[in-house]
Write a protein that holds these residues in place. Structure first.
Motif, PDB file in Angstrom:
ATOM      1  N   LEU A  54       0.859  -1.183   0.000  1.00 49.70           N
ATOM      2  CA  LEU A  54       0.000   0.000   0.000  1.00 49.70           C
ATOM      3  C   LEU A  54       0.898   1.236   0.000  1.00 49.70           C
ATOM      4  N   ILE A  55       0.763   2.039  -1.027  1.00 52.60           N
ATOM      5  CA  ILE A  55       1.536   3.280  -1.103  1.00 52.60           C
ATOM      6  C   ILE A  55       0.604   4.433  -0.749  1.00 52.60           C
ATOM      7  N   LYS A  56       0.900   5.064   0.359  1.00 49.11           N
ATOM      8  CA  LYS A  56       0.062   6.168   0.830  1.00 49.11           C
ATOM      9  C   LYS A  56       0.955   7.279   1.361  1.00 49.11           C
ATOM     10  N   ASP A  57       0.676   8.503   0.909  1.00 51.46           N
ATOM     11  CA  ASP A  57       1.479   9.666   1.295  1.00 51.46           C
ATOM     12  C   ASP A  57       2.951   9.442   0.961  1.00 51.46           C
ATOM     13  N   GLY A  58       3.182   8.767  -0.160  1.00 52.47           N
ATOM     14  CA  GLY A  58       4.541   8.545  -0.632  1.00 52.47           C
ATOM     15  C   GLY A  58       5.291   7.435   0.076  1.00 52.47           C
ATOM     16  N   LYS A  59       4.633   6.737   0.993  1.00 43.82           N
ATOM     17  CA  LYS A  59       5.285   5.680   1.753  1.00 43.82           C
ATOM     18  C   LYS A  59       4.773   4.304   1.318  1.00 43.82           C
ATOM     19  N   ASP A  60       5.701   3.398   1.030  1.00 46.13           N
ATOM     20  CA  ASP A  60       5.363   2.036   0.619  1.00 46.13           C
ATOM     21  C   ASP A  60       5.374   1.128   1.845  1.00 46.13           C
ATOM     22  N   GLU A  61       4.224   0.543   2.138  1.00 48.54           N
ATOM     23  CA  GLU A  61       4.112  -0.316   3.318  1.00 48.54           C
ATOM     24  C   GLU A  61       3.449  -1.632   2.938  1.00 48.54           C
ATOM     25  N   ILE A  62       3.945  -2.735   3.484  1.00 50.61           N
ATOM     26  CA  ILE A  62       3.319  -4.040   3.272  1.00 50.61           C
ATOM     27  C   ILE A  62       2.298  -4.254   4.377  1.00 50.61           C
ATOM     28  N   ILE A  63       1.043  -4.406   3.995  1.00 49.45           N
ATOM     29  CA  ILE A  63      -0.025  -4.614   4.969  1.00 49.45           C
ATOM     30  C   ILE A  63      -0.857  -5.837   4.546  1.00 49.45           C
ATOM     31  N   GLY A  64      -1.823  -6.200   5.379  1.00 49.55           N
ATOM     32  CA  GLY A  64      -2.686  -7.332   5.062  1.00 49.55           C
ATOM     33  C   GLY A  64      -3.019  -8.127   6.310  1.00 49.55           C
ATOM     34  N   PHE A  65      -3.977  -9.015   6.195  1.00 42.25           N
ATOM     35  CA  PHE A  65      -4.387  -9.728   7.402  1.00 42.25           C
ATOM     36  C   PHE A  65      -3.371 -10.799   7.799  1.00 42.25           C
ATOM     37  N   ASP A  66      -2.567 -11.298   6.853  1.00 39.85           N
ATOM     38  CA  ASP A  66      -1.448 -12.176   7.211  1.00 39.85           C
ATOM     39  C   ASP A  66      -0.401 -11.410   8.008  1.00 39.85           C
ATOM     40  N   ILE A  67      -0.182 -10.169   7.632  1.00 42.12           N
ATOM     41  CA  ILE A  67       0.772  -9.326   8.358  1.00 42.12           C
ATOM     42  C   ILE A  67       0.263  -9.078   9.782  1.00 42.12           C
TER      43      ILE A  67
END
Length: 284
Positions: free
Chosen positions: A69-82
């Motif tokens: 998920l890229i939001k406000d220029g930041k790339d983050e790995i998210i999800g229910f497994d995470i």
């Protein structure tokens, strides 16, 4: 004759004695090896606590399980497994580190100690169980086929895929099913799901087989795609967490945490939450 017989008997006894010693040594060596392996795996839980970090391996192209998920220029790995992994790390009192890699590289990474566990919607197949250990199943879903809307009248049954160009992710149960069920079809196996979807949208393949809710998230981002109007006779996807072989205390601990989350409804809650996040971000 008696002297010759005596030599033969003594010789035979010596051979048997040597063989017995050899077997004892082999058994001892084997026991020592098994004991060392058992100690190594039993210590895995303590090793993670001592280093203060739990390293999770995943393939982040599988919304809502895990994705970028890229939001406000930041790339983050998210999800229910995470989120599940974070809950495990919190329970152990350690930091969570997420490593994103190709799906077919996950088990090799686990086997060589580069990661501590795999949470990636992975099915506990018999073949995989030869290399790693699995927890109980934490989530189950079915497969569907994604096609272009313009081909709705062309692909109306599983049989209609027999001579189609198909795509799926490498080293998945979907790949195994396609190879076994459609031996005459042209099958493209790729490292990431989004590559398979791109092949479909650009006309390089006719259909992609993947898990139901994940497919629907990709369809929501591509107006030209749809779910094919027929069922696939594959075995339901039963996702489980993988740890290194002979998982010992670590496997038992992770399994207990996940089962508690499942029984309390927490896993379903996390799934629905992340499914909504994907939907919301697709709509933006």
């Amino acid at each position: 004759m008696k002297k010759g017989l005596l030599k033969l008997v003594l010789g035979t006894m010596s051979i048997l004695a040597l063989a017995a010693c050899g077997n004892t040594s082999d058994t001892a060596d084997s026991s020592a090896t098994d004991s060392a392996a058992s100690t190594a795996t039993t210590d895995k839980l303590q090793e993670i606590k001592d280093k203060g970090k739990l390293v999770m391996g995943t393939s982040a192209d599988y919304p809502p399980y895990e994705w970028h998920l890229i939001k406000d220029g930041k790339d983050e790995i998210i999800g229910f497994d995470i989120d599940i992994a974070q809950a495990i790390a919190d329970e152990l009192g350690v930091e969570l580190e997420v490593k994103d890699m190709a799906f077919d590289g996950l088990i090799p990474a686990l086997s060589t100690g580069k990661i501590d566990m795999i949470i990636a919607g992975m099915n506990a197949t018999e073949e995989r169980k030869q290399s790693v250990d699995f927890t109980d199943v934490y989530y189950t879903q079915t497969d569907i086929v994604v096609i272009r809307k313009e081909d709705a009248d062309k692909f109306t049954s599983e049989d209609s895929l027999k001579t189609a160009k198909l795509a799926t992710q490498k080293a998945t149960v979907q790949e195994t099913y396609l190879l076994e069920t459609f031996p005459d079809a042209e099958i493209q196996s790729v490292p990431k799901w989004n590559t398979a979807i791109m092949s479909l949208t650009t006309g390089k393949v006719d259909a992609v087989m993947m898990v139901d809710t994940v497919a629907k998230q990709f369809i929501a981002q591509n107006d030209d795609l749809m779910v094919a109007n027929f069922d696939i006779n594959s075995t339901p996807n039963a996702a489980a967490i993988a740890v290194a072989k002979n998982g010992g205390d670590f496997l038992e601990t992770v399994n207990n945490i996940v089962n508690e989350m499942k029984e309390s409804g927490k896993i379903e809650e996390l799934y629905q939450l992340n499914d909504q996040i994907v939907t919301d971000n697709t709509a933006e």
